[in-house]
Design a protein around this motif. Sequence first.
Motif, PDB file in Angstrom:
ATOM      1  N   GLU A 131      -1.976   5.491  -4.618  1.00 17.53           N
ATOM      2  CA  GLU A 131      -3.136   5.865  -5.435  1.00 17.53           C
ATOM      3  C   GLU A 131      -3.958   4.649  -5.853  1.00 17.53           C
ATOM      4  OE1 GLU A 131      -1.971   8.415  -8.642  1.00 17.53           O
ATOM      5  OE2 GLU A 131      -0.726   9.647  -7.331  1.00 17.53           O
ATOM      6  N   ARG A 132      -3.528   3.469  -5.425  1.00 18.24           N
ATOM      7  CA  ARG A 132      -4.216   2.202  -5.700  1.00 18.24           C
ATOM      8  C   ARG A 132      -4.416   1.952  -7.189  1.00 18.24           C
ATOM      9  NH1 ARG A 132      -6.522  -0.903  -1.507  1.00 18.24           N
ATOM     10  NH2 ARG A 132      -5.602  -0.194   0.408  1.00 18.24           N
ATOM     11  N   LYS A 133      -3.377   2.186  -7.968  1.00 18.44           N
ATOM     12  CA  LYS A 133      -3.440   1.909  -9.404  1.00 18.44           C
ATOM     13  C   LYS A 133      -3.283   0.423  -9.680  1.00 18.44           C
ATOM     14  CE  LYS A 133      -1.944   6.401 -10.997  1.00 18.44           C
ATOM     15  NZ  LYS A 133      -1.011   7.161 -11.817  1.00 18.44           N
ATOM     16  N   PHE A 134      -2.555  -0.267  -8.817  1.00 20.05           N
ATOM     17  CA  PHE A 134      -2.319  -1.688  -9.019  1.00 20.05           C
ATOM     18  C   PHE A 134      -3.021  -2.533  -7.964  1.00 20.05           C
ATOM     19  CE2 PHE A 134       1.214   0.617 -10.851  1.00 20.05           C
ATOM     20  CZ  PHE A 134       1.180   0.140 -12.154  1.00 20.05           C
ATOM     21  N   LEU A 135      -2.974  -2.097  -6.732  1.00 23.18           N
ATOM     22  CA  LEU A 135      -3.641  -2.793  -5.639  1.00 23.18           C
ATOM     23  C   LEU A 135      -4.988  -2.116  -5.430  1.00 23.18           C
ATOM     24  CD1 LEU A 135      -3.220  -4.994  -3.454  1.00 23.18           C
ATOM     25  CD2 LEU A 135      -2.390  -3.185  -1.973  1.00 23.18           C
ATOM     26  N   ARG A 176       0.826  -1.208   0.000  1.00 28.44           N
ATOM     27  CA  ARG A 176       0.000   0.000   0.000  1.00 28.44           C
ATOM     28  C   ARG A 176       0.858   1.256   0.000  1.00 28.44           C
ATOM     29  NH1 ARG A 176      -3.906  -2.901   4.222  1.00 28.44           N
ATOM     30  NH2 ARG A 176      -5.318  -3.875   2.720  1.00 28.44           N
ATOM     31  N   ALA A 177       2.013   1.217   0.664  1.00 23.76           N
ATOM     32  CA  ALA A 177       2.917   2.366   0.666  1.00 23.76           C
ATOM     33  C   ALA A 177       3.510   2.603  -0.725  1.00 23.76           C
ATOM     34  CB  ALA A 177       4.032   2.149   1.692  1.00 23.76           C
ATOM     35  N   LEU A 178       3.733   1.531  -1.473  1.00 29.97           N
ATOM     36  CA  LEU A 178       4.282   1.644  -2.819  1.00 29.97           C
ATOM     37  C   LEU A 178       3.238   2.058  -3.849  1.00 29.97           C
ATOM     38  CD1 LEU A 178       6.542  -1.535  -2.835  1.00 29.97           C
ATOM     39  CD2 LEU A 178       7.306   0.843  -2.822  1.00 29.97           C
ATOM     40  N   ASP A 179       1.959   1.871  -3.512  1.00 27.70           N
ATOM     41  CA  ASP A 179       0.875   2.170  -4.454  1.00 27.70           C
ATOM     42  C   ASP A 179      -0.208   2.996  -3.751  1.00 27.70           C
ATOM     43  OD1 ASP A 179      -0.742   2.111  -6.730  1.00 27.70           O
ATOM     44  OD2 ASP A 179      -1.552   0.128  -6.282  1.00 27.70           O
TER      45      ASP A 179
END
Length: 74
Positions: free
Chosen positions: A65-69, A60-63
């Motif tokens: 904006e939730r583009k992938f997760l 979640r920290a890496l994404d």
Amino acid sequence: MITNLGIMDFEPKTRRMRVVALHPGVKIEEIHARTGFELLVADNLEVTPPPTDEELKLLRALDPERKFLKAGEF
């Protein structure tokens, strides 16, 4: 190769791509339908374990904006 549906490798003798594990909730038919070529399926097809709380926190920290997760997936 790790995808959002499962994990694949190459069968040693034929060098053809093979599904070795599915992510939770994914059916082999879905992988076949979303692939543009025929895949082999491992005899001992496994299911990957769901991510731990710590792994989810990092994902979640890496994404942010939730583009992938996507929201609701985890």
